[in-house]
Design a protein around this motif. Structure first.
Motif, PDB file in Angstrom:
ATOM      1  N   ARG A   1       0.934  -1.181  -0.228  1.00 29.19           N
ATOM      2  CA  ARG A   1       0.124   0.311   0.006  1.00 29.19           C
ATOM      3  C   ARG A   1       0.507   1.356  -0.013  1.00 29.19           C
ATOM      4  N   THR A   2       1.596   2.183  -1.063  1.00 32.43           N
ATOM      5  CA  THR A   2       1.461   3.221  -1.184  1.00 32.43           C
ATOM      6  C   THR A   2       1.148   4.369  -0.140  1.00 32.43           C
ATOM      7  N   TYR A   3      -0.310   4.575  -0.371  1.00 30.68           N
ATOM      8  CA  TYR A   3      -0.614   6.432  -0.344  1.00 30.68           C
ATOM      9  C   TYR A   3       0.138   7.110  -1.346  1.00 30.68           C
ATOM     10  N   PHE A   4       0.196   5.867  -2.482  1.00 32.63           N
ATOM     11  CA  PHE A   4       0.581   6.843  -3.594  1.00 32.63           C
ATOM     12  C   PHE A   4      -1.149   7.384  -4.252  1.00 32.63           C
ATOM     13  N   VAL A   5      -1.771   8.365  -4.782  1.00 34.81           N
ATOM     14  CA  VAL A   5      -2.556   7.912  -5.910  1.00 34.81           C
ATOM     15  C   VAL A   5      -2.374   9.493  -7.327  1.00 34.81           C
ATOM     16  N   GLY A   6      -2.787   8.964  -8.131  1.00 34.63           N
ATOM     17  CA  GLY A   6      -2.442   9.236  -9.295  1.00 34.63           C
ATOM     18  C   GLY A   6      -3.073  10.462 -10.172  1.00 34.63           C
ATOM     19  N   VAL A   7      -2.915  11.042 -10.224  1.00 36.19           N
ATOM     20  CA  VAL A   7      -4.140  12.355 -10.248  1.00 36.19           C
ATOM     21  C   VAL A   7      -4.160  12.573 -11.942  1.00 36.19           C
ATOM     22  N   ILE A   8      -4.597  12.104 -13.321  1.00 36.92           N
ATOM     23  CA  ILE A   8      -4.389  12.564 -14.984  1.00 36.92           C
ATOM     24  C   ILE A   8      -5.941  14.002 -15.152  1.00 36.92           C
ATOM     25  N   VAL A   9      -4.783  14.703 -15.941  1.00 42.09           N
ATOM     26  CA  VAL A   9      -6.365  16.270 -15.803  1.00 42.09           C
ATOM     27  C   VAL A   9      -5.692  16.562 -17.377  1.00 42.09           C
TER      28      VAL A   9
ATOM     29  N   THR B   1      -0.055   9.997 -24.842  1.00 44.23           N
ATOM     30  CA  THR B   1       0.487  10.211 -22.988  1.00 44.23           C
ATOM     31  C   THR B   1       0.326  10.035 -22.208  1.00 44.23           C
ATOM     32  N   GLU B   2      -1.543   9.482 -22.654  1.00 43.47           N
ATOM     33  CA  GLU B   2      -2.350   9.766 -21.570  1.00 43.47           C
ATOM     34  C   GLU B   2      -2.032   8.003 -20.946  1.00 43.47           C
ATOM     35  N   LYS B   3      -1.940   7.320 -21.720  1.00 48.31           N
ATOM     36  CA  LYS B   3      -1.646   5.997 -22.113  1.00 48.31           C
ATOM     37  C   LYS B   3      -0.218   5.624 -21.348  1.00 48.31           C
ATOM     38  N   ALA B   4       0.376   6.234 -21.475  1.00 51.39           N
ATOM     39  CA  ALA B   4       1.655   6.040 -20.949  1.00 51.39           C
ATOM     40  C   ALA B   4       2.140   6.183 -19.412  1.00 51.39           C
ATOM     41  N   TYR B   5       1.269   7.761 -18.887  1.00 49.85           N
ATOM     42  CA  TYR B   5       1.210   7.987 -17.423  1.00 49.85           C
ATOM     43  C   TYR B   5       0.080   7.125 -16.673  1.00 49.85           C
ATOM     44  N   ILE B   6      -0.937   6.269 -17.349  1.00 51.97           N
ATOM     45  CA  ILE B   6      -1.343   5.368 -16.522  1.00 51.97           C
ATOM     46  C   ILE B   6      -0.135   4.177 -16.129  1.00 51.97           C
ATOM     47  N   ASP B   7       0.545   3.524 -17.191  1.00 49.68           N
ATOM     48  CA  ASP B   7       1.368   2.474 -17.408  1.00 49.68           C
ATOM     49  C   ASP B   7       2.688   3.369 -16.217  1.00 49.68           C
ATOM     50  N   MET B   8       2.835   4.107 -16.272  1.00 47.40           N
ATOM     51  CA  MET B   8       3.528   4.678 -15.300  1.00 47.40           C
ATOM     52  C   MET B   8       2.933   5.107 -14.059  1.00 47.40           C
TER      53      MET B   8
ATOM     54  N   VAL C   1       0.908   2.790  -7.351  1.00 52.32           N
ATOM     55  CA  VAL C   1       0.087   3.360  -7.063  1.00 52.32           C
ATOM     56  C   VAL C   1      -1.366   2.995  -6.336  1.00 52.32           C
ATOM     57  N   ASP C   2      -2.413   3.739  -5.461  1.00 49.87           N
ATOM     58  CA  ASP C   2      -3.048   2.788  -4.497  1.00 49.87           C
ATOM     59  C   ASP C   2      -4.625   2.999  -5.754  1.00 49.87           C
ATOM     60  N   GLY C   3      -4.661   4.027  -6.259  1.00 52.85           N
ATOM     61  CA  GLY C   3      -5.417   4.399  -6.916  1.00 52.85           C
ATOM     62  C   GLY C   3      -5.165   5.190  -7.981  1.00 52.85           C
ATOM     63  N   MET C   4      -6.622   6.063  -9.091  1.00 52.37           N
ATOM     64  CA  MET C   4      -6.048   6.687 -10.140  1.00 52.37           C
ATOM     65  C   MET C   4      -7.521   7.634  -9.800  1.00 52.37           C
ATOM     66  N   ILE C   5      -7.112   8.891  -9.481  1.00 48.28           N
ATOM     67  CA  ILE C   5      -8.532  10.181  -9.636  1.00 48.28           C
ATOM     68  C   ILE C   5      -7.931  10.445 -11.752  1.00 48.28           C
ATOM     69  N   VAL C   6      -9.419  10.844 -12.581  1.00 43.61           N
ATOM     70  CA  VAL C   6      -8.946  11.013 -13.968  1.00 43.61           C
ATOM     71  C   VAL C   6     -10.265  11.570 -14.487  1.00 43.61           C
TER      72      VAL C   6
END
Lengths: 325, 325
Positions: free
Chosen positions: A59-67, A104-111, A117-122
């Protein structure tokens, strides 16, 4: 080289196990030893390694946010608020600006996945829906449909469109242009123009819709609106799907010497702090940005903690009347 | 539970060691086995764990970025560009909005350290300089002095102030007000008003400086500027230290019914995409935001890689003449 537990142990004159026990508050440690360890940490500038802990706990407590970009007033404010609410729950935000490029978005999702990350907000505009569905990971969409089982958080977009259209009708407009984004993207925001269509039908007024894709450069957007106003001089009201479009329409109209609000009334949607600061004269329908961010963060954390989360797409909007209507 | 190497091994019907060798490209692995492993990764949605690798290598490729808020046009654009240049070098950005609260900023610094960031880029307004000096970690300041050995990246602030003041003088202004932030904060941006003072001295014009702290609410800022224009009706030019202040001054002047640019000329500094989009009529001195971000990222990576890095505070600015002067 960053200092580690062994370095702390050496400086404190204790064993690495003792340092570990102090850090994890495990077993009896005398006050004297505890102080020695903390003093050593301070001295060599050691910080407990949350990354190592994350790896142990899965559990990383990292959340990816893509805007699309934080330079859009709505997304900038949403990102600021998401970051705030995440930090209140000890989550950290990895920010990604997709610039509306699908690759770019797909590359970010892979990264983000490689970084556990524990989750993403997109909140992007791209059609990579199948990618998100396949993630098998907690994801929440902000004003975006990302897949069948992914909850969406948004304002009441239909109410926004209804409120804006009615406001222009109430002010006496007869020829109302609706400026909206690309209709091919299946987005909750489409309900704004849907409400416009239905309100116009109700009162028997003609409908005019101009599509202005979000990804276009500003000068191209200006040109489209300029041409539309030239071709249809009867237009006396503009409902723009967002404030950025409303401000562009406002500048185009001013350039053409049109008297606002006498001969043309303009209303937008968003009502961010930035727009209120820079273009305070704009009439707009304000989205509850803080609430959108808070609900999105709460739902994501629910998903991360193994609970269920439903979409919430009726957060309340309100009319802010300025001098453009 | 996220899938691990053991799960991949199980599905592929090979040993965990074999999976590890495929992932790290180590030793001979037959094409058939390699394919089995990749198929299994795809099937169970496994991604190599960069966090684990980071821990092994003592290098996370995380960079903490602390700004007052991404909703300020300058910082939003800087953050977008920093994120872009970091991502080009495979670094990830942990974004922190300090909201100009010193406690928040300190808590973020601690959080970033516990998460083993490789470095930080900082553009906040707070006086926690001693904290940064003690970090013993690569740090770069954006338009901020953060400590004796911490490189600063900024535009040529003196040239910005000189260009703006001369522009107003050339346009015939005799009573030029300079609106600036809190002078107690020792910041490179102070050179903007320093240049104003020296340019005014050169031509023998009276100096008027109004301090408007960055952390104030917009209504308070409006009030300060309103009162100043009331007390000094002779003011015929305003040099605002940033575009946000310039736009506030513009709105206050319009509310007072002052004819712009005939009776009052206004110029700002920043020239971000956002301001150019929302207030295209504003005359401003444009900062090279992309370049600032790129140089800051390059310098930070130099420091991370053990090289030295000097400050760079003379990135070129340029005058964008609008309709407010």
């Amino acid at each position: 080289m960053k200092p580690g537990i062994k370095d702390v142990a050496k400086v404190a004159g204790v064993s690495p196990t003792t340092v570990s026990r102090v850090l994890n508050n495990r077993g009896y440690i005398s006050e004297e030893t505890r102080k020695k360890v903390y003093d050593a940490m301070e001295e060599i500038n050691y910080y407990p390694n949350e990354i190592a802990r994350a790896l142990l706990n899965n559990r990383t407590y990292f959340v990816g946010v893509i805007v699309p970009t934080v330079t859009s007033p709505f997304h900038g404010e949403v990102v600021e608020q998401i970051e705030y609410y995440l930090s209140q729950k000890n989550y950290k935000m990895l920010l990604c600006n997709s610039k509306n490029q699908m690759d770019t978005e797909k590359a970010y999702i892979d990264m983000l996945r490689r970084n556990q990350v524990d989750g993403m907000i997109v909140g992007t505009h791209n059609a990579v829906v199948e990618t998100y569905s396949k993630l098998k990971m907690p994801v929440v969409g902000i004003d975006r449909y990302l897949g069948e089982h992914i909850p969406v958080v948004s304002c009441d977009n239909y109410a926004a469109g209804q409120m804006a259209t009615r406001h222009l009708i109430d002010k006496g407009c007869q020829h109302i242009l609706c400026i909206r984004g690309n209709s091919k993207l299946k987005m909750p925001g489409n309900n704004r123009s849907q409400a416009y269509i239905q309100e116009m039908e109700k009162v028997g007024l003609p409908q005019m819709i101009l599509e202005v894709p979000f990804i276009m450069e500003n000068v191209e957007k200006q040109k489209l609106i300029y041409d539309m106003l030239n071709a249809h001089p009867e237009i006396d009201g503009i409902f723009a799907g967002d404030d950025s479009l409303a401000v562009i329409a406002l500048h185009v109209a001013r350039q053409k010497g049109i008297n606002i609000p006498k001969d043309l009334k303009i209303i937008g949607v968003d009502g961010t702090k930035q727009i209120l600061g820079f273009v305070p004269e704009l009439t707009t329908i304000q989205q509850p940005v803080k609430q959108i961010a808070k609900v999105a963060v709460d739902k994501l954390i629910d998903l991360i903690e193994g609970k269920t989360a439903e979409s919430c797409m009726d957060l309340p909007v309100k009319l802010l009347e300025g001098q453009t209507t």
